[in-house]
Design a protein around this motif. Structure first.
Motif, PDB file in Angstrom:
ATOM      1  N   GLN A  14       0.626  -1.349  -0.142  1.00  0.00           N
ATOM      2  CA  GLN A  14       0.372  -0.286   0.194  1.00  0.00           C
ATOM      3  C   GLN A  14       1.056   1.550  -0.324  1.00  0.00           C
ATOM      4  OE1 GLN A  14      -2.373  -0.334   3.417  1.00  0.00           O
ATOM      5  NE2 GLN A  14      -4.285  -1.395   2.177  1.00  0.00           N
ATOM      6  N   GLY A  15       0.405   1.810  -0.977  1.00  0.00           N
ATOM      7  CA  GLY A  15       1.055   3.327  -1.161  1.00  0.00           C
ATOM      8  C   GLY A  15       0.991   4.184  -0.506  1.00  0.00           C
ATOM      9  N   GLU A  16      -0.006   4.511  -0.227  1.00  0.00           N
ATOM     10  CA  GLU A  16      -0.886   6.395   0.398  1.00  0.00           C
ATOM     11  C   GLU A  16      -1.646   5.578   1.254  1.00  0.00           C
ATOM     12  OE1 GLU A  16      -1.178   9.326  -0.722  1.00  0.00           O
ATOM     13  OE2 GLU A  16      -0.121   8.434  -2.933  1.00  0.00           O
ATOM     14  N   GLY A  17      -1.748   4.452   1.529  1.00  0.00           N
ATOM     15  CA  GLY A  17      -1.603   3.696   2.969  1.00  0.00           C
ATOM     16  C   GLY A  17      -0.901   3.581   4.131  1.00  0.00           C
ATOM     17  N   GLY A 161       8.586   2.945   4.839  1.00  0.00           N
ATOM     18  CA  GLY A 161       8.481   3.855   4.864  1.00  0.00           C
ATOM     19  C   GLY A 161       9.334   3.539   6.109  1.00  0.00           C
ATOM     20  N   ILE A 162       8.391   4.877   7.263  1.00  0.00           N
ATOM     21  CA  ILE A 162       9.053   5.229   8.775  1.00  0.00           C
ATOM     22  C   ILE A 162       7.959   5.566   9.179  1.00  0.00           C
ATOM     23  CG2 ILE A 162      10.553   6.165   9.978  1.00  0.00           C
ATOM     24  CD1 ILE A 162      12.405   7.367   7.375  1.00  0.00           C
ATOM     25  N   VAL A 184       5.050  12.313   3.434  1.00  0.00           N
ATOM     26  CA  VAL A 184       4.168  11.702   4.592  1.00  0.00           C
ATOM     27  C   VAL A 184       2.854  11.296   4.059  1.00  0.00           C
ATOM     28  CG1 VAL A 184       3.384  12.424   6.737  1.00  0.00           C
ATOM     29  CG2 VAL A 184       5.433  13.359   6.534  1.00  0.00           C
ATOM     30  N   THR A 185       2.946  10.347   4.116  1.00  0.00           N
ATOM     31  CA  THR A 185       1.944   9.619   3.880  1.00  0.00           C
ATOM     32  C   THR A 185       0.829   8.838   5.099  1.00  0.00           C
ATOM     33  OG1 THR A 185       0.079   8.288   2.834  1.00  0.00           O
ATOM     34  CG2 THR A 185       2.223   7.607   3.127  1.00  0.00           C
ATOM     35  N   SER A 186      -0.727   9.002   5.000  1.00  0.00           N
ATOM     36  CA  SER A 186      -1.083   8.384   6.102  1.00  0.00           C
ATOM     37  C   SER A 186      -1.329   9.105   7.800  1.00  0.00           C
ATOM     38  CB  SER A 186      -1.012   6.699   6.203  1.00  0.00           C
ATOM     39  OG  SER A 186      -2.027   5.926   6.216  1.00  0.00           O
ATOM     40  N   ASP A 187      -0.991  10.730   6.978  1.00  0.00           N
ATOM     41  CA  ASP A 187      -0.074  11.262   8.658  1.00  0.00           C
ATOM     42  C   ASP A 187       1.197  11.265   9.202  1.00  0.00           C
ATOM     43  OD1 ASP A 187      -2.497  13.233   9.187  1.00  0.00           O
ATOM     44  OD2 ASP A 187      -3.284  12.646  11.467  1.00  0.00           O
ATOM     45  N   ASN A 188       1.204   9.600   9.387  1.00  0.00           N
ATOM     46  CA  ASN A 188       2.923   9.803  10.146  1.00  0.00           C
ATOM     47  C   ASN A 188       3.622   8.638   9.509  1.00  0.00           C
ATOM     48  OD1 ASN A 188       0.785   6.934  10.306  1.00  0.00           O
ATOM     49  ND2 ASN A 188       1.411   6.500  12.442  1.00  0.00           N
ATOM     50  N   VAL A 189       3.354   8.630   8.653  1.00  0.00           N
ATOM     51  CA  VAL A 189       4.827   7.776   7.691  1.00  0.00           C
ATOM     52  C   VAL A 189       5.220   8.729   6.862  1.00  0.00           C
ATOM     53  CG1 VAL A 189       4.770   5.261   6.160  1.00  0.00           C
ATOM     54  CG2 VAL A 189       3.056   5.030   7.987  1.00  0.00           C
ATOM     55  N   ILE A 190       6.474   8.084   6.828  1.00  0.00           N
ATOM     56  CA  ILE A 190       7.457   9.356   5.965  1.00  0.00           C
ATOM     57  C   ILE A 190       8.029   8.510   5.372  1.00  0.00           C
ATOM     58  CG2 ILE A 190       9.989  10.339   5.603  1.00  0.00           C
ATOM     59  CD1 ILE A 190      10.100  10.745   8.909  1.00  0.00           C
TER      60      ILE A 190
END
Ligand SMILES: Cc1ncc(COP(=O)(O)O)c(C=O)c1O
Length: 221
Positions: A14-17, A161-162, A184-190
């Motif tokens: 999942q990219g955006e996820g 992702g971090i 940054v995606t899903s608010d808290n993933v770099i």
């Protein structure tokens, strides 16, 4: 058992996820279920496809062949092209001319896609994505894994992702000030998606610029 179900569509990572890698055994089990129920097994490789994860397609790493596979982003190296690949009974759904688009399959974008594929082969960019991805993940593990506030470091090839324990959208602007384009995606993933041509010394620079930035952010400095 819903008779209205005809297909399953999976994003292998999942990219955006938030860069969640679908377990390989899960992917194989899902494919088997689709075969038993006669559902189409379709994969969305818009983000993961064309070498991003170190293979042409992320789904190859799970050892499953989908009925339908969709591609876009990396296919034309920025020239806008998308593709839908189908095999077996899925390939019989459309006939040539059934589903045209004004600009679909134009010679200009197809030339860009062909050049992309040729350069990826001649410059060994699948291997580069694997090797540089390992270097990137190893460096992030060393520099960040023990840090309070870092939940996980995960990914495949050059799709990394971090996950932090807090929203971190502010990091995008801070990174830009250092000349780094991150997301940054899903608010808290770099989310890190470096170009597949990235070199060893450039990964070193990415690590030496990004790690202190994340540490400072987590320490509230
Ligand atoms: C995994 C994935 N699938 C599909 C899409 C949509 O692709 P397009 O913008 O080409 O319609 C995106 C766009 O970001 C995506 O990341």
């Amino acid at each position: 058992r819903n008779p209205n179900v005809v297909a399953v569509l999976l994003e292998p990572i999942q990219g955006e996820g938030g860069i969640h890698v679908a377990d390989h055994a899960y992917q194989r089990g899902l494919k088997q279920l689709c075969e038993e129920r006669q559902w189409l097994y379709m994969v969305d490789e818009v983000q993961t496809g064309i070498g991003r994860t170190g293979d042409w397609f992320a789904t190859q790493q799970a050892g499953v062949s989908p009925d339908v596979l969709i591609l876009a982003k990396g296919l034309g190296s920025g020239v806008p092209i998308g593709a839908c690949l189908a095999r077996g009974r899925a390939a019989e759904v459309f006939k040539p001319g059934n589903h045209g688009t004004t600009f679909g399959g134009g010679p200009l974008v197809c030339a860009a896609a062909l050049a992309t594929l040729e350069i990826m082969e001649s410059e060994g960019l699948l291997a580069n994505a694997r090797e540089r991805g390992e270097q990137l993940c190893a460096g992030l593990e060393t520099g960040l894994a023990s840090m309070a506030g870092v939940v996980a470091i995960r990914g495949q090839g050059l799709m990394v992702g971090i996950e932090l324990d807090r929203p971190c959208g502010a990091l995008v602007k801070l990174a830009l000030e250092k000349g780094l384009l991150i997301n940054v995606t899903s608010d808290n993933v770099i989310r890190l998606l470096p170009p597949l041509i990235i070199e060893k010394t450039e990964i070193d620079r990415l690590l030496s610029d990004l790690i202190p930035l994340v540490r400072q952010f987590l320490e509230g400095a």
